[in-house]
Design a protein around this motif. Structure first.
Motif, PDB file in Angstrom:
ATOM      1  N   THR A   1       0.856  -1.185   0.000  1.00 36.59           N
ATOM      2  CA  THR A   1       0.000   0.000   0.000  1.00 36.59           C
ATOM      3  C   THR A   1       0.894   1.237   0.000  1.00 36.59           C
ATOM      4  N   ASP A   2       0.254   2.396  -0.062  1.00 38.20           N
ATOM      5  CA  ASP A   2       1.020   3.635   0.042  1.00 38.20           C
ATOM      6  C   ASP A   2       1.383   3.884   1.508  1.00 38.20           C
ATOM      7  N   ASN A   3       1.965   5.028   1.785  1.00 38.47           N
ATOM      8  CA  ASN A   3       2.474   5.315   3.124  1.00 38.47           C
ATOM      9  C   ASN A   3       1.457   5.992   4.021  1.00 38.47           C
TER      10      ASN A   3
ATOM     11  N   ALA B   1      -0.982   1.830   7.418  1.00 42.52           N
ATOM     12  CA  ALA B   1       0.098   1.341   8.275  1.00 42.52           C
ATOM     13  C   ALA B   1      -0.427   0.864   9.619  1.00 42.52           C
TER      14      ALA B   1
ATOM     15  N   HIS C   1       2.956  -6.321   5.727  1.00 43.61           N
ATOM     16  CA  HIS C   1       2.681  -5.071   5.022  1.00 43.61           C
ATOM     17  C   HIS C   1       3.977  -4.476   4.486  1.00 43.61           C
ATOM     18  N   TYR C   2       3.983  -4.135   3.178  1.00 43.41           N
ATOM     19  CA  TYR C   2       5.102  -3.458   2.549  1.00 43.41           C
ATOM     20  C   TYR C   2       4.624  -2.092   2.071  1.00 43.41           C
ATOM     21  N   LYS C   3       5.385  -1.058   2.380  1.00 45.76           N
ATOM     22  CA  LYS C   3       5.060   0.279   1.905  1.00 45.76           C
ATOM     23  C   LYS C   3       5.507   0.438   0.455  1.00 45.76           C
ATOM     24  N   CYS C   4       4.763   1.234  -0.296  1.00 45.79           N
ATOM     25  CA  CYS C   4       5.053   1.448  -1.714  1.00 45.79           C
ATOM     26  C   CYS C   4       6.406   2.138  -1.862  1.00 45.79           C
TER      27      CYS C   4
ATOM     28  N   THR D   1       7.568   6.196  -1.473  1.00 42.18           N
ATOM     29  CA  THR D   1       8.630   6.546  -0.528  1.00 42.18           C
ATOM     30  C   THR D   1       9.737   7.335  -1.211  1.00 42.18           C
TER      31      THR D   1
ATOM     32  N   ARG E   1      13.957   6.007   5.624  1.00 46.64           N
ATOM     33  CA  ARG E   1      12.657   5.587   5.086  1.00 46.64           C
ATOM     34  C   ARG E   1      12.650   4.127   4.629  1.00 46.64           C
TER      35      ARG E   1
END
Length: 426
Positions: free
Chosen positions: A36-38, A43, A91-94, A98, A251
């Protein structure tokens, strides 16, 4: 695709919606990770819904000397499952979002905090903004720009690399041709120092823009994430690189040292261990590959399989002791893989490493392909097709998005899609 949320997008609503989608399509226990995005609500939703085994491991590490606690099994089984907490995948941030934050927020903050760069940064960007505004709002100004060189590009918030590409278009025009154009448009001209600053800015930001283009591709896997943000690719272009390197380390801290990320990159034939310069780090990742390869290997490969004894009717005069066959060696498979070529098809020769690659490289490093799918939905759901059902819209959208697939691949795709729909209806 039918996850229309009418209420506020709080973390608990997102958590329940994702769980509903997983159960509707039979994806529970099959999702490796979710990208997903940040946004803080995403989150928090994944942070609160950690799997039980991850929470128990962290609790065991914090307090191993605590006394054990006992639970009444009958009471635990008799309680209703309505209050049970959801368990979402990792969960992985985009990565694209970033890097965009680094190239915009962090760089802007650094340039405005330094007295040497603050004035020239603001003046040069202000003059460029005046040119973009003039060219986008006035037809005569746009025609004059096209006659001189080519059409300018106006930065937008929807495109991450738009500011870099817009400035790059400007600096392609020599300063002796650019200033007369700005005089005709009634804009303050750039001086040599500001023009050189814009050229240095494009040179500094070039590695990040290239990384963004790579990570936003449809065929980019999770193993491309770490080599694309490798600090050594940026330090060669930066005079004041400390700010961006610290932003990358801050980040991407969870990615740079994660075991899943290291395995995803090491099992990718394109990279293997070539992106690691430290010899100790290379040896550590190699041992990590060997350990995981032993776990991925079937149990029959780890045992010596001896030849079956011959039947009494086929007994030969020359009978010798049965010799065991060569046992499976994870170290040999990893060593042969590291010495092999860099094509993706080479993984067919290493079945255990292929399993690891498919497991750890399945997640996409960026949510850009999904965002492109949402943009395509606006073209499918046109004003003339406002009475389309959800099922029909979903099928047309998938057909439009997968138009580049071969007929055989399309048939296989829709066979899986129909199976998911049948499972959801049941």
């Amino acid at each position: 695709f039918d996850c229309g949320i009418s209420s506020s997008h709080t973390y608990d609503v997102i958590e329940a919606e994702i769980e509903e989608i997983h159960s509707s399509y039979g994806l529970q226990g099959k999702v490796i990770a979710t990208v997903t995005d940040n946004a803080s609500n995403f989150a928090k939703a994944f942070r609160v819904c950690q799997p039980c085994h991850l929470e128990s491991e962290s609790e065991n590490k914090e307090g191993d000397d605590e006394e054990p606690t006992f639970t009444d099994v009958i009471e635990a089984l008799s309680t209703t499952s309505g209050d049970a907490q959801f368990s979402l995948p990792p969960h992985y941030k985009c990565a694209s979002h970033t890097i965009n934050l680094i190239s915009t927020t962090d760089v802007d903050k650094h340039l405005n905090s330094c007295a040497d760069t603050k004035a020239i940064y603001r003046s040069s960007i202000a003059k460029c903004s005046a040119l973009w505004t003039k060219a986008s709002r006035s037809t005569l100004a746009s025609e004059q720009v096209e006659v001189s060189r080519r059409k300018l590009m106006v930065p937008t918030s929807l495109h991450e690399n738009s500011l870099h590409e817009a400035i790059s278009r400007i600096i392609t025009i020599p300063l002796n041709e650019l200033n007369p154009l700005w005089v005709k448009l009634g804009i303050k001209c750039l001086n040599e120092r500001e023009y050189q600053f814009l050229k240095d800015y494009c040179t500094v930001m070039k590695p990040l823009t290239v990384a963004l283009d790579i990570l936003q591709g449809d065929e980019c896997t999770y193993g491309n994430k770490r080599p694309s943000i490798h600090p050594f690719k940026i330090i060669l272009f930066l005079d004041a690189s400390y700010c961006m390197l610290q932003a990358i380390k801050t980040r991407f801290d969870a990615v740079l040292d994660s075991q899943e990320g290291l395995l995803a990159m090491a099992t990718c034939p394109k990279f293997k261990l070539r992106w690691l310069r430290d010899e100790h780090r290379r040896e550590y990742v190699k041992q990590l590959l060997i350990t995981e390869c032993c776990k991925a290997a079937p149990a029959t490969e780890n045992t010596n399989v001896s030849q079956m004894p011959a039947s009494p009717a086929k007994m030969d005069f020359f009978e010798f002791q049965n010799q065991p066959t060569e046992s499976f060696s994870a170290e040999k498979e990893v060593t042969d893989f590291l010495r092999s070529g860099y094509e993706l098809e080479i993984l067919n020769q290493f079945p255990n490493l292929k399993k690891m690659y498919m497991k750890y490289s399945s997640p996409t490093p960026s949510s850009a392909p999904v965002e492109r799918l949402f943009s395509l939905g606006g073209l499918v759901l046109s004003p003339k097709s406002n009475r389309m059902s959800d099922r029909r819209f979903e099928k047309l959208l998938l057909m439009r998005y997968n138009h580049c697939l071969s007929p055989k691949e399309n048939n296989n795709f829709f066979r899986v899609f129909q199976g998911c729909n049948k499972m959801r209806l049941d």
